[in-house]
Design a protein around this motif. Structure first.
Motif: not given
Length: 415
Positions: A215-216, A218-220, A222-223
């Protein structure tokens, strides 16, 4: 009126090619100040100010990208630690099951030995009866509940008494062994059950850590994508080029870190291996020891590891289609003819600790959290010239890297 296209071109030039330097010699083809369409001095200063601001924004974005990369690395390390903790719990459970089976076998053997002692004692009673000894005494021996009672009720001869004493001691020893073996079997069975429960808890923790890392990631990612897009806009380049530049920055940092570590290693004087030394000397690439002989399995281990390059990292996996770090090294050395546990700490424990200056192809290098080998959570196979093959983490397949791609290893051992 100022030409918009020329003004925009100047701004782009300032942003991407450098800062305007007042007093610099003008290009012969550059219009003189006051020529229609030429930016005024205030417009040039404004463009310069915007360039400086843009450069500052680029710096801020780069720092945010660096922070995102560090956050991703930290999440990956947490997942790797949880995965190896599960490997450790699973290995402990396997060892506990083996101990429980061995204890149960020993308990059964002790019971059989006790039965033999009982039979031998009764045989001695029959012998005493056939030898014409007191029948009442013999009957007492046969029907007695225990040796103590039997001896108290016995009126046999001195010879028979000595024989009974011998049988009594053998019986007591066998009974004591059987009792202890039974207790150990029960205890090891409980230990195995507890170890299995601990392994289930560790598996859940590893699963959660891996999910959190995914999850991290994916989020990172995207960031990072948003940051790279903003960076591209500020620099006046395509997003694709900005991404390539970021990848190049990361690669350059890894290579610089590896080169600095290797250079420092060359300057370190080699010292003898110390088994308990968690921070031995660094290897000296370019001054490699002789390659391992064909017969010691290292060549086969390296060949196996190389054949897995590109396969995905999956925690708890040991092939053939995916691996985690200790799964890869255990299978590599299985191909080399040596059995290693699927657990990095245990791999170190069953191997021979060495100093880094003694490294040769086929040895293992480890990363840990502290001075104790119990803190190990990552292992790689050394292949020579300061390089390793390993299964790094979720999202990164089996790869060959500099041993310093991340940071200097903490422990070294030879299977």
């Amino acid at each position: 009126m100022r030409s918009p296209s020329l003004g925009t071109g100047l701004l782009a030039l300032v942003l991407t090619a450098g800062v305007f330097v007042p007093g610099a010699q003008a290009d012969p083809g550059t219009p003189k100040p006051g020529t229609p369409g030429t930016p005024t001095a205030s417009e040039v200063r404004a463009a310069q100010d915007r360039a400086v601001a843009a450069q500052g924004a680029v710096g801020v974005l780069q720092r945010k990208l660096d922070a995102a990369n560090a956050e991703l690395d930290a999440a990956s390390v947490r997942a790797a630690k949880a995965a190896e903790a599960w490997n450790g719990a699973r290995w402990t459970a396997q060892q506990a099951r083996i101990a429980a089976r061995e204890a149960a076998t020993a308990s059964k053997a002790a019971d059989r030995a006790l039965a033999v002692q009982v039979k031998q004692f009764r045989d001695a009673i029959v012998l005493a009866h056939n030898s014409g000894l007191d029948l009442n005494a013999a009957t007492a021996f046969v029907t007695a509940d225990g040796m103590e009672s039997l001896l108290e009720r016995s009126s046999a001869s001195d010879y028979l008494q000595a024989r009974f004493d011998q049988r009594r001691n053998e019986y007591v020893a066998a009974a004591d062994t059987a009792e202890k073996a039974s207790g150990k079997a029960a205890a090891t069975s409980q230990d195995a059950e507890q170890a299995l429960a601990d392994a289930r808890v560790a598996k859940d923790a590893a699963d959660a850590a891996a999910s959190d890392a995914a999850v991290a990631a994916t989020a990172i990612e995207a960031r990072r994508t948003r940051l790279v897009a903003r960076l591209a806009k500020l620099q006046g380049i395509s997003v694709r080029l900005a991404r390539k530049r970021q990848d190049a920055i990361l690669l350059a940092r890894e290579e610089r870190r590896a080169a600095e570590a290797a250079a420092a290693a060359k300057a370190v004087k080699a010292t003898p291996a110390v088994a308990h030394d968690p921070k031995p000397d660094e290897p000296r690439p370019g001054d490699e020891p002789a390659p391992p002989a064909d017969g010691d399995g290292a060549r086969a281990a390296i060949a196996y590891a190389r054949a897995q390059l590109g396969k995905p990292y999956v925690w708890g996996a040991d092939g053939p289609n995916a691996f985690d770090c200790s799964g890869l090294t255990s299978q590599a050395w299985a191909a080399g003819g040596k059995s290693l546990p699927h657990y990095s700490v245990a791999q170190y424990d069953v191997s021979t600790p060495i100093s880094a200056s003694e490294l040769r192809p086929g040895d293992l290098v480890f990363w840990g959290d502290g001075p104790s080998s119990s803190s190990i959570y990552h292992v790689a196979l050394y292949v020579g010239n300061g390089r390793i093959i390993h299964a790094p983490r979720t999202g990164r397949p089996v790869s060959e890297d500099s041993m310093y791609y991340w940071r200097t290893p903490d422990f070294y051992a030879r299977p």
